[in-house]
Design a protein around this motif. Structure first.
Motif, short mmCIF file in Angstrom:
data_model
loop_
_atom_site.label_atom_id
_atom_site.label_comp_id
_atom_site.label_asym_id
_atom_site.label_seq_id
_atom_site.Cartn_x
_atom_site.Cartn_y
_atom_site.Cartn_z
N ALA A 113 0.86 -1.19 0.00
CA ALA A 113 0.00 0.00 0.00
C ALA A 113 0.89 1.23 0.00
CB ALA A 113 -0.92 0.03 1.21
N SER A 114 0.36 2.34 -0.49
CA SER A 114 1.05 3.62 -0.41
C SER A 114 0.04 4.69 -0.02
CB SER A 114 1.70 3.97 -1.75
OG SER A 114 0.73 4.08 -2.77
N LEU A 115 0.47 5.61 0.80
CA LEU A 115 -0.40 6.68 1.31
C LEU A 115 0.25 8.03 1.05
CD1 LEU A 115 -1.27 5.14 4.81
CD2 LEU A 115 -2.59 4.92 2.70
N GLU A 116 -0.57 9.00 0.70
CA GLU A 116 -0.09 10.36 0.51
C GLU A 116 -0.90 11.30 1.39
OE1 GLU A 116 1.15 12.87 -3.29
OE2 GLU A 116 -1.02 12.95 -2.97
N PHE A 117 -0.20 12.19 2.07
CA PHE A 117 -0.84 13.20 2.91
C PHE A 117 -0.42 14.57 2.40
CE2 PHE A 117 -0.61 9.40 5.36
CZ PHE A 117 -1.73 9.38 6.15
N ALA A 118 -1.33 15.53 2.44
CA ALA A 118 -1.04 16.88 1.99
C ALA A 118 -1.56 17.88 3.00
CB ALA A 118 -1.67 17.15 0.62
N CYS A 119 -0.89 19.02 3.06
CA CYS A 119 -1.36 20.11 3.92
C CYS A 119 -2.78 20.48 3.50
CB CYS A 119 -0.42 21.31 3.78
SG CYS A 119 -0.95 22.76 4.73
N LYS A 120 -3.63 20.80 4.44
CA LYS A 120 -5.03 21.09 4.13
C LYS A 120 -5.17 22.34 3.26
CE LYS A 120 -6.50 24.03 7.99
NZ LYS A 120 -7.51 24.20 9.06
N HIS A 121 -4.09 23.13 3.15
CA HIS A 121 -4.12 24.33 2.31
C HIS A 121 -3.67 24.03 0.88
CE1 HIS A 121 -4.93 27.07 5.67
NE2 HIS A 121 -4.13 26.30 6.37
N ARG A 122 -3.41 22.75 0.60
CA ARG A 122 -3.05 22.36 -0.77
C ARG A 122 -4.35 22.07 -1.52
NH1 ARG A 122 1.34 20.34 -3.68
NH2 ARG A 122 0.86 18.71 -5.21
N GLN A 123 -4.91 23.09 -2.16
CA GLN A 123 -6.22 22.99 -2.79
C GLN A 123 -6.11 22.97 -4.31
OE1 GLN A 123 -8.90 22.53 -1.00
NE2 GLN A 123 -7.99 22.92 1.00
N LYS A 124 -7.01 22.22 -4.94
CA LYS A 124 -7.08 22.18 -6.40
C LYS A 124 -8.16 23.12 -6.92
CE LYS A 124 -5.29 17.61 -7.62
NZ LYS A 124 -5.60 16.31 -8.28
N ASN A 125 -7.96 23.59 -8.15
CA ASN A 125 -8.97 24.40 -8.81
C ASN A 125 -10.19 23.52 -9.10
OD1 ASN A 125 -10.53 25.80 -10.86
ND2 ASN A 125 -8.75 27.14 -11.09
N LYS A 126 -11.37 23.94 -8.64
CA LYS A 126 -12.57 23.11 -8.78
C LYS A 126 -13.00 22.96 -10.25
CE LYS A 126 -14.40 24.13 -4.19
NZ LYS A 126 -15.54 24.67 -3.41
N ARG A 127 -12.61 23.90 -11.10
CA ARG A 127 -13.04 23.86 -12.50
C ARG A 127 -12.24 22.84 -13.32
NH1 ARG A 127 -14.05 30.23 -14.20
NH2 ARG A 127 -15.78 30.61 -12.73
N ASN A 128 -10.90 22.93 -13.24
CA ASN A 128 -10.09 22.06 -14.09
C ASN A 128 -9.27 21.02 -13.33
OD1 ASN A 128 -8.04 23.62 -12.98
ND2 ASN A 128 -7.90 24.96 -14.76
N GLY A 129 -9.35 21.02 -12.00
CA GLY A 129 -8.66 20.01 -11.21
C GLY A 129 -7.17 20.21 -11.07
N THR A 130 -6.64 21.38 -11.48
CA THR A 130 -5.21 21.66 -11.36
C THR A 130 -4.93 22.37 -10.04
OG1 THR A 130 -5.46 23.77 -12.53
CG2 THR A 130 -4.91 21.81 -13.86
N TRP A 131 -3.65 22.32 -9.63
CA TRP A 131 -3.29 22.99 -8.39
C TRP A 131 -3.33 24.50 -8.59
CZ3 TRP A 131 -3.66 19.70 -4.74
CH2 TRP A 131 -3.23 18.39 -4.91
#
Length: 244
Positions: A113-131
């Motif tokens: 298994a592999s797990l990734e955690f990100a800071c809660k302020h790492r948000q994606k653009n809701k329109r195109n899914g990019t950072w």
């Protein structure tokens, strides 16, 4: 005007900082094989290390193995322990990290298994899914190696001279000020907290009652009024419990 600009600059600088994540484990295969005691290190410094300290068979090599005495295996409970280890490290560093959609719970040729955690302020653009440009770049990846069922830190590359420990767009908090979402807290921990709060509340109520008893001493009418009030409270509490 110049004071406002100066203060704004200071605020922006305060929102760009580097974290330190301290974990216990091993930084080389030799130290583990020689049964040396695990050491506590800043794993953010190891994420960008180019040296191959753990030459595993899987393509993503590792520079750090988490202490097997704390976490080993890939069961549902083991993953919960890994979640807790990562989130506690991040909380101690002054921010909250949550698992991302890049978590792979399915086994492959080398990893269970592999797990990734990100800071809660790492948000994606809701329109195109990019950072978004102003999102926090911090993230951390770990994986469970099929060969020994131990958990390892995944290395990261420093893109555009961005160190893996970098945070931006938010302030570093004191550990006690980091809010943990209720759905990420273990049920047993929640139940213990409830019991602790109930006991604390009961102790405060009893102390208050004892103070009233002292006031009522020597006054029969006041005592009778207080005694009847206690009976009414007891009836109300009993009815409330029955409704539940």
């Amino acid at each position: 005007m110049s004071t406002y600009i100066h203060n704004s600059s200071l605020l922006e600088e305060a929102q760009i900082w580097n974290c330190k994540l301290y974990a216990k484990g091993y930084t080389s295969r030799n130290s583990f094989n020689n049964k040396e005691l695990p050491v506590e290190v800043d794993i953010c410094e190891l994420m960008s290390n180019r040296a191959v300290l753990f030459p595993l068979l899987s393509k993503p090599m590792s520079h750090f193995m988490f202490n097997p005495a704390d976490i080993k295996g890939c069961s549902k409970d083991d993953k919960k322990v890994m979640y807790s280890i990562i989130q506690n490290m991040c909380k101690a560093a002054g921010f909250y990290a949550s698992p991302t959609g890049n978590c792979s719970k399915k086994a492959d040729k080398f990893k269970l298994a592999s797990l990734e955690f990100a800071c809660k302020h790492r948000q994606k653009n809701k329109r195109n899914g990019t950072w978004t440009d102003d999102c926090c770049p911090f993230r951390i990846r770990v994986f469970c190696y099929r060969g020994d069922e131990c958990w390892y830190l995944s290395p990261q590359t420093c893109n555009d001279h961005v160190h893996p420990s970098l945070h931006k767009g938010h302030h570093q908090l004191m550990p006690q000020d980091v809010c943990t979402p209720l759905n990420s807290i273990d049920e047993n921990e929640i139940e213990c907290k409830k019991q602790s709060n109930d006991q604390e509340h009961y102790a405060k109520v009893m102390a208050h009652i004892m103070d009233i008893v002292k006031v009522c001493e020597g006054d029969e009418d006041l005592w009778n009024y207080f005694h009847n009030s206690l009976n009414d409270i007891q009836i109300h509490v009993t009815r409330s419990k029955c409704k539940k």
